[in-house]
Scaffold this motif. Structure first.
Motif, short mmCIF file in Angstrom:
data_model
loop_
_atom_site.label_atom_id
_atom_site.label_comp_id
_atom_site.label_asym_id
_atom_site.label_seq_id
_atom_site.Cartn_x
_atom_site.Cartn_y
_atom_site.Cartn_z
N GLU A 1 4.90 -23.24 -18.24
CA GLU A 1 3.67 -23.36 -17.44
C GLU A 1 2.44 -23.33 -18.35
O GLU A 1 1.51 -24.12 -18.20
N PHE B 1 1.58 -28.78 -9.44
CA PHE B 1 2.50 -27.65 -9.54
C PHE B 1 2.78 -27.07 -8.15
O PHE B 1 1.89 -26.98 -7.34
N GLY B 2 4.00 -26.63 -7.93
CA GLY B 2 4.29 -25.88 -6.70
C GLY B 2 5.37 -26.51 -5.86
O GLY B 2 5.09 -27.25 -4.92
N THR C 1 5.72 -18.40 -7.02
CA THR C 1 5.41 -19.04 -5.73
C THR C 1 6.18 -18.33 -4.62
O THR C 1 5.66 -18.07 -3.53
N GLY D 1 -6.15 -22.20 -6.85
CA GLY D 1 -5.05 -22.76 -7.67
C GLY D 1 -3.97 -23.30 -6.75
O GLY D 1 -2.80 -22.94 -6.85
N CYS D 2 -4.38 -24.21 -5.85
CA CYS D 2 -3.48 -24.62 -4.75
C CYS D 2 -2.31 -25.47 -5.22
O CYS D 2 -1.28 -25.54 -4.53
N ASP E 1 -8.48 -26.26 -6.95
CA ASP E 1 -7.64 -26.27 -8.16
C ASP E 1 -8.41 -27.01 -9.25
O ASP E 1 -9.08 -28.00 -8.97
N THR E 2 -8.30 -26.50 -10.45
CA THR E 2 -9.00 -27.16 -11.57
C THR E 2 -8.31 -28.47 -11.96
O THR E 2 -8.94 -29.33 -12.58
N SER F 1 -12.94 -24.27 -9.06
CA SER F 1 -12.36 -22.93 -9.04
C SER F 1 -13.16 -22.09 -8.05
O SER F 1 -13.72 -22.62 -7.09
N ASN G 1 -2.11 -17.83 -7.11
CA ASN G 1 -0.93 -17.73 -7.96
C ASN G 1 -1.23 -18.41 -9.30
O ASN G 1 -0.95 -19.59 -9.48
N THR H 1 -6.29 -15.68 -16.18
CA THR H 1 -7.21 -16.36 -15.25
C THR H 1 -7.51 -15.46 -14.06
O THR H 1 -8.66 -15.36 -13.61
C1 LIG Z 1 1.20 -21.49 -10.97
S1 LIG Z 1 0.34 -22.86 -10.29
C2 LIG Z 1 0.37 -22.42 -8.56
C3 LIG Z 1 0.51 -23.59 -7.62
C4 LIG Z 1 0.81 -23.20 -6.18
N1 LIG Z 1 -0.29 -22.47 -5.59
C5 LIG Z 1 2.06 -22.33 -6.13
O1 LIG Z 1 1.95 -21.16 -5.77
O2 LIG Z 1 3.15 -22.83 -6.45
C6 LIG Z 1 -1.30 -22.48 -10.77
C7 LIG Z 1 -2.31 -23.52 -10.37
O3 LIG Z 1 -3.61 -23.00 -10.65
C8 LIG Z 1 -4.43 -24.01 -11.21
N2 LIG Z 1 -5.47 -23.31 -11.98
C9 LIG Z 1 -5.42 -22.80 -13.24
N3 LIG Z 1 -6.57 -22.17 -13.54
C10 LIG Z 1 -7.37 -22.26 -12.45
C11 LIG Z 1 -8.68 -21.77 -12.12
N4 LIG Z 1 -9.41 -21.09 -13.00
N5 LIG Z 1 -9.17 -22.02 -10.89
C12 LIG Z 1 -8.45 -22.75 -9.99
N6 LIG Z 1 -7.21 -23.25 -10.25
C13 LIG Z 1 -6.67 -22.99 -11.44
C14 LIG Z 1 -3.46 -24.86 -12.01
O4 LIG Z 1 -3.98 -26.16 -12.19
C15 LIG Z 1 -2.21 -24.83 -11.13
O5 LIG Z 1 -2.18 -25.90 -10.21
#
Ligand SMILES: C[S@@+](CC[C@H](N)C(=O)[O-])C[C@H]1O[C@@H](n2cnc3c(N)ncnc32)[C@H](O)[C@@H]1O
Length: 297
Positions: free
Chosen positions: A25, A130-131, A138, A162-163, A184-185, A213, A231, A236
């Motif tokens: 990841e 991701f997800g 998750t 971080g959807c 989500d970024t 974000s 998540n 972060t």
């Molecule tokens: C582990 S994945 C989680 C995806 C989904 N929510 C899940 O639970 O399976 C983390 C997500 O957070 C996003 N992300 C990372 N840093 C972030 C930030 N500072 N703000 C918002 N999203 C962020 C990533 O791009 C990624 O899609």
């Protein structure tokens, strides 16, 4: 190379799988699927080809071997190959199967007919975000949602930071939440979340997803939220915690995942400092999630 993907395949001891997910990841992989491989596990992860050169992949293999050595496991077998969009989709179709999570959810790939079930079925097309529900973090968040939005629940506004594919947003909406605001970024994630919500027959106005974000979320939410799902890795989350209050109602709940167990105490201290009580800390392998509630003061 624009539309191709690296498929990274790692054969490893099953007890190494959690640490491996974390490393993949952090490397930027968008999705993973794992299957049994004799007594071991075969983990496949996917990364847009433009994001890594061969040298980067060699460095990743070295990190994975160092991680294994530090944990006293045999070195994993790491291979990679370039695949095009179509092969990528086929790979997912081969390795990603319906999955029950917690007591209530069933995650079903978009291309399969959902099995007969009394579970809440979340249909997902992984797209490039991701997800997929296979990752333990998750799953821990989904179980947190299950606890906060039990059968019969109705109403409430949720923030999803971080959807990714929108899996947690959709779980909240199927569990009775009225509205989710998601950010989500990753520029690909909001569109993936919106199209997955449509796949689950959710009205388009129930999920508002945008790139950004917490600062974008603060602008988006018309009123404070009843729940926060987030998540993302610990580093972060530590940056985000001081801003949670700006979007939270008094007594707001949170399901906060993505935390490696050795970062749990840092997260706990930061949460308490900013007015959050830790109701429960759940662990799966090396990962943990926090079920939190905002203090009423
Ligand atoms: C582990 S994945 C989680 C995806 C989904 N929510 C899940 O639970 O399976 C983390 C997500 O957070 C996003 N992300 C990372 N840093 C972030 C930030 N500072 N703000 C918002 N999203 C962020 C990533 O791009 C990624 O899609």
């Amino acid at each position: 190379m624009g539309n191709s993907w690296w498929e990274i395949e790692v054969i490893c001891d099953r007890d190494l799988e959690d640490a491996l997910y974390w490393r993949l990841e952090r490397f930027g992989c968008r999705g993973t699927a794992s299957t049994d491989w004799g007594m071991d596990r075969a983990v496949r992860a996917y990364l847009p080809a433009v994001q890594a050169q061969l040298l980067d992949l060699s460095a990743l293999a070295l990190w994975l071997q160092q991680d294994a050595a530090m944990m006293e496991f045999e070195p994993p077998d790491v291979r990679w190959r370039l695949i095009d969009d179509e092969d990528w989709a086929r790979s997912w179709q081969k390795y990603w199967q319906p999955l029950e999570v917690g007591d209530r959810f069933l995650i079903c790939p978009a291309w399969l007919t959902p099995p007969e079930t009394d579970r809440l079925t979340i249909r997902l097309d992984p797209g490039a975000a991701f997800g997929t529900g296979t990752h333990p973090t998750t799953q821990l968040c989904l179980e947190g949602i299950e606890m906060r939005l039990p059968p019969g629940h109705s109403g409430g506004t949720i923030a999803d930071i971080g959807c990714g594919s929108g899996i947690l947003s959709i779980a909240c909406l199927l569990s009775g939440a009225t509205q989710v605001y998601a950010v989500d970024t990753d520029p690909l994630a909001p569109a993936a979340a919106i199209s997955n919500a449509a796949l689950n027959d959710l009205a388009p106005d129930r999920l508002i997803a945008e790139q950004g974000s917490i600062e974008r979320l603060i602008q988006l939410v018309p009123e404070e939220c009843d729940g926060i799902v987030c998540n993302i890795i610990a580093e972060t989350v530590l940056e985000l915690i001081p801003h949670f209050n700006a979007i939270a109602k008094p007594r707001c709940w949170g399901a906060i995942g993505g935390i490696l167990i050795d970062r749990a105490s840092d997260i706990s201290v930061a949460l308490q400092k900013h007015g959050w009580q830790v109701g429960a800390l759940w662990r799966r392998g090396n990962w943990c999630s926090f079920n939190i509630r905002h203090r009423q003061d």
